[in-house]
Write an enzyme that holds these catalytic residues in place. Sequence first.
Site, short mmCIF file in Angstrom:
data_model
loop_
_atom_site.label_atom_id
_atom_site.label_comp_id
_atom_site.label_asym_id
_atom_site.label_seq_id
_atom_site.Cartn_x
_atom_site.Cartn_y
_atom_site.Cartn_z
N GLU A 208 0.92 -1.30 -0.09
CA GLU A 208 0.04 -0.08 -0.18
C GLU A 208 0.78 1.27 -0.12
O GLU A 208 0.77 2.19 0.88
CB GLU A 208 -0.95 -0.04 1.27
N GLU A 391 -5.63 -8.54 1.37
CA GLU A 391 -6.30 -8.33 2.59
C GLU A 391 -7.92 -7.85 2.39
O GLU A 391 -8.24 -7.23 1.49
CB GLU A 391 -5.69 -7.00 3.10
#
Length: 489
Positions: A208, A391
């Site tokens: 990320e 995720e």
Amino acid sequence: MPSLRSLLTLSRRGVFSLPAFAAMPALADNPAAQHPDPPPPDPASFHFPRDFAFGVSSSAYQIEGAVHADGRGTSIWDEFCHDPCRTSDGKNADIADDHYHRFAEDVDLIGDTDLRHYRFSIGWPRLFPEGGGKPNPKGFAFYDRLLDKLLAKGVTPWMTLYHWDLPQALQEKGGWTNRDTAYRLADYAAAAARAYGDRVSNWLVMNETAVHAYIGHGLGYHAPGLTGVDNWFSALHHLNLGQGLAIQALRASGAKGRVGTVAACEPVIPSSPAAQDVLAAQTLDAAWNGGVLQPLFEGTYPDLIAQYTAPHVRTGDKALMAQPVDMLGINYYSRLYIEHNPARPLNLFFGPNKHPSPYYAGGWPIEPDGMYEILTSIQNRYKPREMFISENGYATGTPDASGVPLDDVSRISYITQHLHFLRKAMDAGVNMKGYFVWSLLDGFEWNDGMKWHFGLVTVDPVTLKRMPKRSYHWYGAVARAHENASIQV
Ligand code: GCO
């Protein structure tokens, strides 16, 4: 003006606990109070291709603890959690789940419930306490032990190299606002490939980059706590550059199997149809989604943010950022709602979610259809070779006097809904190869400390005893049924 602490209750999506959103639906710790959950479905009722991976995810800093053990160096998150501690509950990750000493038990938890895939990150400060230069043999040895235990248990490792825990020594030289850090990441990646390339065949360079750049360098709510547009986009560019250099370094150092990375990708929605809210949402979409995918797949930045990265881009950078990846991990939780806010960088900030989605603790809407939306959008635009959900998870609040809700049917319902939309995306032609629940254990949740519990397994904060929840057993049964399924889909 809200107190600093109330403002600091911003986790990656937890902005809704800010006073500005007091009118939002009550954020019940137990969303069943909002809507009754259906009984868990039959674990054998899900149909995915034989090569589809059901797994579970974690990250080094959030579960390992042992921050001073065996020569580990300091990370930017150690700094963020001390003198003063800037987490909303005042908690740090010095102990967390003590996974560093209890990893064998945790790997047994994964394997005993028939989960065959584990995505975890390695801690850069454990391997190189100063960020580069002299390696720490005891740090390398820990991940040797972890990998050997995983393989002995029949669990495939998916190794993330960088999940936000930058060595503080590099931060003191500017961190991700310093271009040189990109080259230190490549050196670290090469060392990891040399040390672990005989046992790892799924490599994920980053976790990320857009979130790390925005919340850690633009808003200051995550480590290293920098603010401002130039810090935000200087970090974003150097993270993208480092990602490209590290992909090259992995391959040049003999990394076998699939090399990829992980991006947080969600549909970005304006909080109202007003032109300035629409522009705010388009701009954040360009920074959050396009700011990582476009450099990686096309070597350019979206027009709406190119002026902010331009001062940091040098000749040749675009080719370095655009590296072929064998797979792309997508972290999806919910849509993002953005509004015009002149007091915030780029005049934008998280805004109210006007849709009456059910919510779970932390203010996150439950919007599984948004996963379908973003996956089909990425497939159509970038056509990644393979994708997987790296995720997706559900949080409850800190347990009350009644203890931890182990009968977490709401988490099972959340996973079920998202698997349904994941299957729908695959039927629409999206090449999905796996789904990883965030997370194995309740752990440290960044600037929200130990407040939110994402785990399939909870951990007693005093005894550190692991207590599997109902979702742990159910999700393991889903993986087992998938493995034993006779039919190809
Ligand atoms: C992220 C990080 C995880 C978080 C999880 C819950 O996506 O923000 O990868 O470390 O803990 O997403 O917020």
